[in-house]
Design a protein around this motif. Structure first.
Motif, PDB file in Angstrom:
ATOM      1  N   LEU A   1       3.893   5.901  -2.223  1.00 41.65           N
ATOM      2  CA  LEU A   1       5.215   6.560  -2.618  1.00 41.65           C
ATOM      3  C   LEU A   1       5.440   6.903  -4.245  1.00 41.65           C
ATOM      4  CD1 LEU A   1       7.324   4.507  -0.236  1.00 41.65           C
ATOM      5  CD2 LEU A   1       6.902   6.899   0.056  1.00 41.65           C
ATOM      6  N   GLY A   2       4.971   5.945  -4.961  1.00 41.28           N
ATOM      7  CA  GLY A   2       5.254   5.900  -6.064  1.00 41.28           C
ATOM      8  C   GLY A   2       4.336   6.786  -7.069  1.00 41.28           C
ATOM      9  N   ARG A   3       2.983   6.817  -6.794  1.00 42.74           N
ATOM     10  CA  ARG A   3       2.135   7.384  -7.407  1.00 42.74           C
ATOM     11  C   ARG A   3       1.385   8.475  -6.768  1.00 42.74           C
ATOM     12  NH1 ARG A   3       3.917   7.009 -12.033  1.00 42.74           N
ATOM     13  NH2 ARG A   3       3.963   4.781 -13.054  1.00 42.74           N
ATOM     14  N   LYS A   4       1.247   9.105  -5.691  1.00 40.62           N
ATOM     15  CA  LYS A   4       0.424   9.872  -5.140  1.00 40.62           C
ATOM     16  C   LYS A   4       1.058  11.143  -5.110  1.00 40.62           C
ATOM     17  CE  LYS A   4      -3.079   7.127  -2.723  1.00 40.62           C
ATOM     18  NZ  LYS A   4      -3.374   6.810  -1.608  1.00 40.62           N
TER      19      LYS A   4
ATOM     20  N   GLY B   1       8.259  10.267   1.832  1.00 42.57           N
ATOM     21  CA  GLY B   1       9.150  10.397   0.476  1.00 42.57           C
ATOM     22  C   GLY B   1       8.989  12.060   0.186  1.00 42.57           C
TER      23      GLY B   1
ATOM     24  N   GLU C   1       0.970  -1.288   0.054  1.00 42.13           N
ATOM     25  CA  GLU C   1      -0.089  -0.018  -0.083  1.00 42.13           C
ATOM     26  C   GLU C   1       0.822   1.339  -0.183  1.00 42.13           C
ATOM     27  OE1 GLU C   1      -2.703   0.041   3.398  1.00 42.13           O
ATOM     28  OE2 GLU C   1      -3.571   1.960   2.959  1.00 42.13           O
ATOM     29  N   TRP C   2       1.950   1.018   0.738  1.00 46.90           N
ATOM     30  CA  TRP C   2       2.910   2.259   0.854  1.00 46.90           C
ATOM     31  C   TRP C   2       3.641   2.693  -0.505  1.00 46.90           C
ATOM     32  CZ3 TRP C   2       2.938   6.538   3.357  1.00 46.90           C
ATOM     33  CH2 TRP C   2       2.691   6.683   4.773  1.00 46.90           C
ATOM     34  N   MET C   3       3.760   1.446  -1.195  1.00 43.58           N
ATOM     35  CA  MET C   3       4.637   1.558  -2.488  1.00 43.58           C
ATOM     36  C   MET C   3       3.671   2.306  -3.414  1.00 43.58           C
ATOM     37  SD  MET C   3       6.132  -2.152  -3.099  1.00 43.58           S
ATOM     38  CE  MET C   3       6.813  -1.931  -4.775  1.00 43.58           C
ATOM     39  N   LEU C   4       2.302   2.372  -3.506  1.00 44.51           N
ATOM     40  CA  LEU C   4       1.415   3.139  -4.262  1.00 44.51           C
ATOM     41  C   LEU C   4       1.404   4.346  -3.890  1.00 44.51           C
ATOM     42  CD1 LEU C   4      -1.001   3.224  -6.263  1.00 44.51           C
ATOM     43  CD2 LEU C   4      -2.426   2.582  -4.397  1.00 44.51           C
TER      44      LEU C   4
END
Lengths: 245, 245
Positions: B148-151, B196, B143-146
DNA sequence: CGCCCGGTTGACTATGGTCAATACGTGTGG
DNA sequence: CCACACGTATTGACCATAGTCAACCGGGCG
């Protein structure tokens, strides 16, 4: 139709010693054998959508698949890259949390959910192995969090290349002397979705690395790495080494 | 010195039913009891550094700690937020992969590594529970990857607030009618390391959300949420609901 | 042949980072 | 008691990185 590789005996299986069944003894293997079946997917096919009911869990026998999440406005983030021996599905949950997509031809060794869950409670080795694999997955997910949150576009690309090179090396692709070659199975867009970038930025950074001689291209998908340490120094990480002296 | 809460009996333990020991029976609990001891840390103290030898694994009994990774040039990314009942350490590995830092006063229930690992092979419930917890961790890491990467920065802040609000709710903090209050235990810098971002961007986005009435501040660390759905709509996620009607 | 897909490149823009000044609260010492 | 320092937070001015929009390239295939 590429319906090859209908293996049947676990003992001949190419992922026998790395998959969830790795530490099973002969008896446990027989139990798995009884509840398993193979499935094939072609490149581009969706294995399942987030929210779908999954009647099985599975090991990747062959090929590459991605795990991804999508926001309703279309932004997508890849959260896992599945290669041979990786595990798909979550015991104790019957729906998939992610989209799973085959990006090359894929063969799965599927286990029916219920019997597999039962086995987890009755035989120790499956659960233990799954725990070890899950802990590894968690470590790589956290490594990705660092990449996504704190690295520049250039560092992200370099990191992706080193990770894929290391995984290919671990699976046994022998590096040619001095010159390592990575067949990266991803389109520019898939790389972008993995790295939290746009495909244009991915393309530009790959061009820049090529221009500066850090990498060379052989076609669009095969990447040659003349000096692995040079590439590592572009990742922003410690020069800890690991692969290659 | 805040050496309170020297619990000794597992049966009275506040995390008895959520920690790694949750599904242990009386006998297993007795075995754990025999190898456990408590440790306290004050806010700000480092519990361990990445690479350190760890002679124990542990459950968080009380307080909040962070798991983080740092690049040698100082950029840091938080990869986990540990709250009561979360597990620290990795069976089968004797060194920590991450920096672990207490950000409030913390009490750990520590188990000596060797006996704990032995127990994992002899009693089923500890390993099973740890697998379930690890799978949950993996889901939140993804969930954090989403995030960090896209929001966007604004969506990241809104996401962090909803996640903390949900976790506090799960632990039993009752929401005041209509007005939810989140005591966020993090400095602006810690939030930035989690999301991030830079601390300036965090500060600006919080100010913006306040200006627009999405949130209100009570001091620097307490955040009031007059309309939880409004906040959710700022996260970029589906309006799936979950907490609150 | 022409289309489509994946990839590259360019021009411009926007989001978030950098650097710096200022504010605020708390504990310390003159 | 006030002055000061220190840590945390806020705000502003400016800038750089990566995103957006668009044109174009090249190979494979109907």
């Amino acid at each position: 139709m590429t319906l090859q590789m209908i293996e049947s005996k676990c003992t001949d299986c190419p992922i026998r010693h790395r998959a969830v069944c790795a530490s099973c003894d002969a008896d446990e293997l027989a139990q798995l054998e009884a509840i398993k079946y193979y499935r094939n997917y072609e490149a581009g096919q969706t294995i399942c959508w987030a929210g779908d009911e999954m009647s099985f869990v599975a090991s990747m026998v062959r090929g590459i698949a991605t795990l991804s999440q999508t926001l309703e406005d279309g932004r997508t983030q890849m959260v896992g890259l599945l290669m041979a021996s990786d595990f798909i599905g979550r015991p104790g949950r019957s729906t998939s949390s992610y989209d799973v997509t085959a990006i090359s031809d894929v063969t799965l060794c599927c286990f029916r959910r219920r019997p597999f869950e039962k086995m987890m409670t009755t035989t120790p080795h499956v659960g233990e192995r799954l725990l070890a694999m899950t802990l590894d997955e968690l470590d790589s997910a956290r490594e990705w969090m660092l990449i996504l949150g704190r690295k520049t576009a250039r560092e992200k690309i370099a990191s992706l290349l080193t990770i894929i090179a290391r995984r290919e090396a671990a699976v046994g692709m022998v590096p040619v002397l001095g010159q390592i070659a990575v067949t990266l199975p991803l389109t520019r867009e898939a790389m972008a979705d993995y790295l939290g970038l746009t495909l244009e930025t991915v393309s530009r950074q790959i061009s820049a690395l090529k221009r500066e001689g850090v990498i060379a291209l052989d076609g669009k998908r095969r990447i040659l790495i003349p000096d692995f340490n040079r590439l590592i120094s572009e990742t922003g990480d410690d020069m800890d080494g690991g692969l290659i002296a």
